[in-house]
Design a protein around this motif. Structure first.
Motif, PDB file in Angstrom:
ATOM      1  N   MET A   1      24.203 -31.914  10.647  1.00 17.47           N
ATOM      2  CA  MET A   1      25.261 -31.989   9.640  1.00 17.47           C
ATOM      3  C   MET A   1      24.634 -32.206   8.263  1.00 17.47           C
ATOM      4  O   MET A   1      23.581 -32.834   8.137  1.00 17.47           O
ATOM      5  CB  MET A   1      26.229 -33.116   9.971  1.00 17.47           C
ATOM      6  CG  MET A   1      27.006 -32.879  11.266  1.00 17.47           C
ATOM      7  SD  MET A   1      28.128 -31.471  11.147  1.00 17.47           S
ATOM      8  CE  MET A   1      29.368 -32.102  10.018  1.00 17.47           C
ATOM      9  N   PRO A   2      25.278 -31.717   7.211  1.00 13.13           N
ATOM     10  CA  PRO A   2      24.637 -31.748   5.880  1.00 13.13           C
ATOM     11  C   PRO A   2      24.218 -33.129   5.397  1.00 13.13           C
ATOM     12  O   PRO A   2      23.134 -33.282   4.838  1.00 13.13           O
ATOM     13  CB  PRO A   2      25.719 -31.138   4.980  1.00 13.13           C
ATOM     14  CG  PRO A   2      26.453 -30.201   5.881  1.00 13.13           C
ATOM     15  CD  PRO A   2      26.490 -30.893   7.218  1.00 13.13           C
ATOM     16  N   GLY A   3      25.029 -34.169   5.586  1.00 15.69           N
ATOM     17  CA  GLY A   3      24.636 -35.487   5.108  1.00 15.69           C
ATOM     18  C   GLY A   3      23.401 -36.013   5.805  1.00 15.69           C
ATOM     19  O   GLY A   3      22.444 -36.477   5.166  1.00 15.69           O
ATOM     20  N   THR A   4      23.383 -35.923   7.136  1.00 15.19           N
ATOM     21  CA  THR A   4      22.254 -36.462   7.889  1.00 15.19           C
ATOM     22  C   THR A   4      20.980 -35.651   7.666  1.00 15.19           C
ATOM     23  O   THR A   4      19.879 -36.168   7.881  1.00 15.19           O
ATOM     24  CB  THR A   4      22.574 -36.517   9.389  1.00 15.19           C
ATOM     25  OG1 THR A   4      22.853 -35.193   9.875  1.00 15.19           O
ATOM     26  CG2 THR A   4      23.773 -37.404   9.662  1.00 15.19           C
ATOM     27  N   ALA A   5      21.116 -34.405   7.237  1.00 17.71           N
ATOM     28  CA  ALA A   5      19.925 -33.598   6.950  1.00 17.71           C
ATOM     29  C   ALA A   5      19.074 -34.205   5.849  1.00 17.71           C
ATOM     30  O   ALA A   5      17.881 -33.902   5.737  1.00 17.71           O
ATOM     31  CB  ALA A   5      20.342 -32.172   6.563  1.00 17.71           C
ATOM     32  N   LYS A   6      19.668 -35.082   5.041  1.00 13.30           N
ATOM     33  CA  LYS A   6      18.939 -35.725   3.949  1.00 13.30           C
ATOM     34  C   LYS A   6      18.183 -36.977   4.399  1.00 13.30           C
ATOM     35  O   LYS A   6      17.437 -37.564   3.614  1.00 13.30           O
ATOM     36  CB  LYS A   6      19.908 -36.096   2.831  1.00 13.30           C
ATOM     37  CG  LYS A   6      20.703 -34.921   2.277  1.00 13.30           C
ATOM     38  CD  LYS A   6      21.777 -35.391   1.312  1.00 13.30           C
ATOM     39  CE  LYS A   6      22.669 -34.241   0.867  1.00 13.30           C
ATOM     40  NZ  LYS A   6      23.778 -34.696  -0.001  1.00 13.30           N
ATOM     41  N   ALA A   7      18.389 -37.385   5.640  1.00 10.43           N
ATOM     42  CA  ALA A   7      17.829 -38.656   6.095  1.00 10.43           C
ATOM     43  C   ALA A   7      16.309 -38.722   6.023  1.00 10.43           C
ATOM     44  O   ALA A   7      15.758 -39.750   5.592  1.00 10.43           O
ATOM     45  CB  ALA A   7      18.305 -38.956   7.513  1.00 10.43           C
ATOM     46  N   PRO A   8      15.569 -37.686   6.444  1.00 16.42           N
ATOM     47  CA  PRO A   8      14.105 -37.825   6.389  1.00 16.42           C
ATOM     48  C   PRO A   8      13.576 -38.173   5.009  1.00 16.42           C
ATOM     49  O   PRO A   8      12.715 -39.060   4.866  1.00 16.42           O
ATOM     50  CB  PRO A   8      13.615 -36.454   6.858  1.00 16.42           C
ATOM     51  CG  PRO A   8      14.710 -35.959   7.745  1.00 16.42           C
ATOM     52  CD  PRO A   8      15.977 -36.428   7.098  1.00 16.42           C
ATOM     53  N   GLU A   9      14.078 -37.515   3.977  1.00 16.85           N
ATOM     54  CA  GLU A   9      13.571 -37.803   2.638  1.00 16.85           C
ATOM     55  C   GLU A   9      14.077 -39.140   2.109  1.00 16.85           C
ATOM     56  O   GLU A   9      13.364 -39.836   1.379  1.00 16.85           O
ATOM     57  CB  GLU A   9      13.929 -36.670   1.681  1.00 16.85           C
ATOM     58  CG  GLU A   9      13.176 -35.374   1.974  1.00 16.85           C
ATOM     59  CD  GLU A   9      11.669 -35.619   2.131  1.00 16.85           C
ATOM     60  OE1 GLU A   9      11.054 -36.213   1.228  1.00 16.85           O
ATOM     61  OE2 GLU A   9      11.113 -35.223   3.175  1.00 16.85           O
ATOM     62  N   ALA A  10      15.304 -39.520   2.487  1.00 18.25           N
ATOM     63  CA  ALA A  10      15.798 -40.840   2.077  1.00 18.25           C
ATOM     64  C   ALA A  10      14.951 -41.944   2.705  1.00 18.25           C
ATOM     65  O   ALA A  10      14.630 -42.954   2.056  1.00 18.25           O
ATOM     66  CB  ALA A  10      17.265 -40.992   2.470  1.00 18.25           C
ATOM     67  N   LEU A  11      14.580 -41.777   3.963  1.00 16.33           N
ATOM     68  CA  LEU A  11      13.752 -42.783   4.630  1.00 16.33           C
ATOM     69  C   LEU A  11      12.316 -42.737   4.127  1.00 16.33           C
ATOM     70  O   LEU A  11      11.646 -43.769   4.056  1.00 16.33           O
ATOM     71  CB  LEU A  11      13.819 -42.584   6.144  1.00 16.33           C
ATOM     72  CG  LEU A  11      15.192 -42.907   6.751  1.00 16.33           C
ATOM     73  CD1 LEU A  11      15.262 -42.462   8.200  1.00 16.33           C
ATOM     74  CD2 LEU A  11      15.500 -44.402   6.646  1.00 16.33           C
ATOM     75  N   ARG A  12      11.855 -41.554   3.751  1.00 20.00           N
ATOM     76  CA  ARG A  12      10.534 -41.482   3.114  1.00 20.00           C
ATOM     77  C   ARG A  12      10.546 -42.298   1.820  1.00 20.00           C
ATOM     78  O   ARG A  12       9.630 -43.068   1.532  1.00 20.00           O
ATOM     79  CB  ARG A  12      10.166 -40.028   2.815  1.00 20.00           C
ATOM     80  CG  ARG A  12       8.773 -39.878   2.193  1.00 20.00           C
ATOM     81  CD  ARG A  12       8.580 -38.480   1.629  1.00 20.00           C
ATOM     82  NE  ARG A  12       8.614 -37.457   2.645  1.00 20.00           N
ATOM     83  CZ  ARG A  12       7.569 -37.084   3.382  1.00 20.00           C
ATOM     84  NH1 ARG A  12       6.395 -37.675   3.198  1.00 20.00           N
ATOM     85  NH2 ARG A  12       7.680 -36.126   4.279  1.00 20.00           N
ATOM     86  N   GLU A  13      11.594 -42.112   1.014  1.00 16.45           N
ATOM     87  CA  GLU A  13      11.698 -42.838  -0.251  1.00 16.45           C
ATOM     88  C   GLU A  13      11.789 -44.333  -0.018  1.00 16.45           C
ATOM     89  O   GLU A  13      11.295 -45.137  -0.830  1.00 16.45           O
ATOM     90  CB  GLU A  13      12.923 -42.343  -1.022  1.00 16.45           C
ATOM     91  CG  GLU A  13      13.030 -42.874  -2.434  1.00 16.45           C
ATOM     92  CD  GLU A  13      14.152 -42.207  -3.200  1.00 16.45           C
ATOM     93  OE1 GLU A  13      15.297 -42.693  -3.096  1.00 16.45           O
ATOM     94  OE2 GLU A  13      13.895 -41.206  -3.887  1.00 16.45           O
ATOM     95  N   ALA A  14      12.397 -44.732   1.098  1.00 16.28           N
ATOM     96  CA  ALA A  14      12.514 -46.156   1.417  1.00 16.28           C
ATOM     97  C   ALA A  14      11.220 -46.748   1.960  1.00 16.28           C
ATOM     98  O   ALA A  14      11.148 -47.958   2.199  1.00 16.28           O
ATOM     99  CB  ALA A  14      13.640 -46.359   2.434  1.00 16.28           C
ATOM    100  N   GLY A  15      10.206 -45.905   2.183  1.00 16.15           N
ATOM    101  CA  GLY A  15       8.903 -46.407   2.602  1.00 16.15           C
ATOM    102  C   GLY A  15       8.571 -46.237   4.067  1.00 16.15           C
ATOM    103  O   GLY A  15       7.511 -46.690   4.513  1.00 16.15           O
ATOM    104  N   LEU A  16       9.451 -45.576   4.836  1.00 12.80           N
ATOM    105  CA  LEU A  16       9.209 -45.472   6.273  1.00 12.80           C
ATOM    106  C   LEU A  16       7.903 -44.745   6.582  1.00 12.80           C
ATOM    107  O   LEU A  16       7.091 -45.218   7.380  1.00 12.80           O
ATOM    108  CB  LEU A  16      10.384 -44.753   6.952  1.00 12.80           C
ATOM    109  CG  LEU A  16      10.268 -44.601   8.474  1.00 12.80           C
ATOM    110  CD1 LEU A  16      10.394 -45.957   9.154  1.00 12.80           C
ATOM    111  CD2 LEU A  16      11.321 -43.641   9.018  1.00 12.80           C
ATOM    112  N   PHE A  17       7.670 -43.606   5.950  1.00 15.20           N
ATOM    113  CA  PHE A  17       6.486 -42.819   6.251  1.00 15.20           C
ATOM    114  C   PHE A  17       5.225 -43.584   5.854  1.00 15.20           C
ATOM    115  O   PHE A  17       4.226 -43.579   6.584  1.00 15.20           O
ATOM    116  CB  PHE A  17       6.547 -41.470   5.540  1.00 15.20           C
ATOM    117  CG  PHE A  17       7.573 -40.511   6.086  1.00 15.20           C
ATOM    118  CD1 PHE A  17       8.820 -40.950   6.504  1.00 15.20           C
ATOM    119  CD2 PHE A  17       7.305 -39.161   6.156  1.00 15.20           C
ATOM    120  CE1 PHE A  17       9.770 -40.072   6.994  1.00 15.20           C
ATOM    121  CE2 PHE A  17       8.250 -38.270   6.646  1.00 15.20           C
ATOM    122  CZ  PHE A  17       9.486 -38.728   7.066  1.00 15.20           C
TER     123      PHE A  17
END
Length: 287
Positions: A1-17
Motif C-alpha cells: 500500500m502507498p503509505g507503508t511503501a515509505k516505511a523503509p526510508e522513514a526507518l532509515r531516517e530514524a536510524g534503524l539501518f
C-alpha cells in the motif's frame, strides 16, 4: 500500500539501518516496488496491483536468495504484508521452511471464505499456505510457500474473523491475549512447530500492528488488545536468534508526521532483532 511503501526510508531516517550496521549489518539495497494500481477485479481472480506485486515478489525472492547464498541472514524492511510472497517464494525454492507469522490479524481471508478478496496485505498468510488464487499462491509453480502444519501464527486478537479456521489448519495459533497471560507457554507452542528436524529453518514475519495502538498507532488497521513494547521485544528476542531471516511490515509513516513512532519502533526492532540468525544452526530440535 502507498503509505507503508515509505516505511523503509522513514526507518532509515530514524536510524534503524545505522544501528544495525553498528552490529555488523550490511545494507543490501532496495527492491523497488512498481507503480501502485488500485485495480482489483475479483470476478476475474485479480487482486489490487497484482502485476506489480508478483513482479516485486520474484525480484525480492532473488534478493533474499542471494543473501542466503552468502550464508547471511536477511532482514527485509517493508512495505505491507504482501512481501511475504517474495520471502516465501525464496525459501520454497531452497527447501522446506517454517514460518512464524507475528501479526495483529490472521491475514487469513481467501476466496474460500470471503467474496471480498482484493488486498494481499490482508490475505498474505492464506496465500502463503496455498489457499488463494494460483497467480498469488503458486507463483512459478512453487506454492504453497509454507505447509500449513509448518506455520505458527502469533498475535491476532480474540475476535479475529478467521481465528477458528486458521487455528484448525495451521500448526499453532497463539493470540495476543495468550502472550499476555503466559509468554513462556506461547513461545513453547510456536517453537514446537517451527524447530523440528523436518525443516530447513524458519522465517519470522513481523507486522507491527501486533502492537497495541496505544504504542503503535501508525498502522493501517489498528486494533486494541495488542502487545506492549516490552512483550513485543521479548517475543522477537526469543524467536530471532534461530530464524533464517525476518521481515518487518505495515508501519505507515503517513500516520507518523513527527517521526516519534519511527523512533520508538527503531528502538524496539534493534532490541528484538539484534541477534537475528546468530543461533540459526541450533534451530533443529532433537527427538
Amino acid at each position: 500500500m502507498p503509505g507503508t511503501a515509505k516505511a523503509p526510508e522513514a526507518l532509515r531516517e530514524a536510524g534503524l539501518f545505522a544501528r544495525f550496521s553498528e552490529v555488523g549489518g550490511i545494507d543490501a539495497g532496495t527492491v523497488l516496488a512498481g507503480r501502485y494500481l488500485d485495480n482489483a477485479d475479483p470476478v476475474h481472480h485479480r487482486v489490487r496491483n497484482q502485476a506489480a506485486l508478483t513482479d516485486h515478489a520474484r525480484r525480492l525472492a532473488d534478493r533474499v536468495e542471494a543473501i542466503l547464498d552468502e550464508n547471511r541472514v536477511p532482514l527485509v524492511i517493508g512495505g505491507d504484508c504482501s512481501i511475504l510472497l517474495g520471502s516465501g517464494l525464496a525459501l520454497r525454492r531452497r527447501g522446506r521452511f517454517g514460518l512464524v507469522h507475528a501479526d495483529g490479524h490472521t491475514d487469513f481471508r481467501h476466496p474460500g471464505n470471503s467474496d471480498a478478496c482484493a488486498s494481499v496485505a490482508g490475505e498474505d498468510l492464506a496465500a502463503a499456505v496455498g489457499l488463494h488464487w494460483p497467480d498469488i499462491s503458486d507463483i512459478d509453480s512453487h506454492g504453497p510457500y509454507f505447509r500449513p502444519a509448518d506455520v505458527a501464527h502469533v498475535g491476532c486478537r480474540d475476535d479475529d474473523e478467521h481465528l477458528g479456521e486458521a487455528d484448525s489448519i495451521l500448526g499453532a495459533l497463539v493470540t495476543a491475549s495468550d502472550i499476555t497471560s503466559n509468554m513462556g507457554a506461547a513461545l513453547g507452542l510456536i517453537t514446537d512447530v517451527v524447530t523440528t528436524t523436518e525443516l530447513d529453518g524458519y522465517w519470522l514475519h513481523v507486522d507491527v500492528d501486533i502492537l497495541d495502538p496505544r504504542f503503535m498507532p501508525a498502522v493501517d488497521s489498528p486494533d486494541t488488545g495488542g502487545l506492549d513494547p516490552q512483550q513485543f521485544v521479548e517475543l522477537l528476542a526469543s524467536l530471532a536468534p534461530r530464524a533464517s531471516g525476518a521481515q518487518v511490515t505495515v508501519f505507515d509513516p503517513d500516520l507518523d508526521p513527527d517521526g516519534r513512532y519511527a523512533a520508538s519502533l527503531t528502538e524496539m526492532l534493534v532490541s528484538g532483532l539484534g541477534a537475528l540468525g546468530r543461533a540459526r544452526g541450533q534451530h533443529l530440535r532433537r527427538g
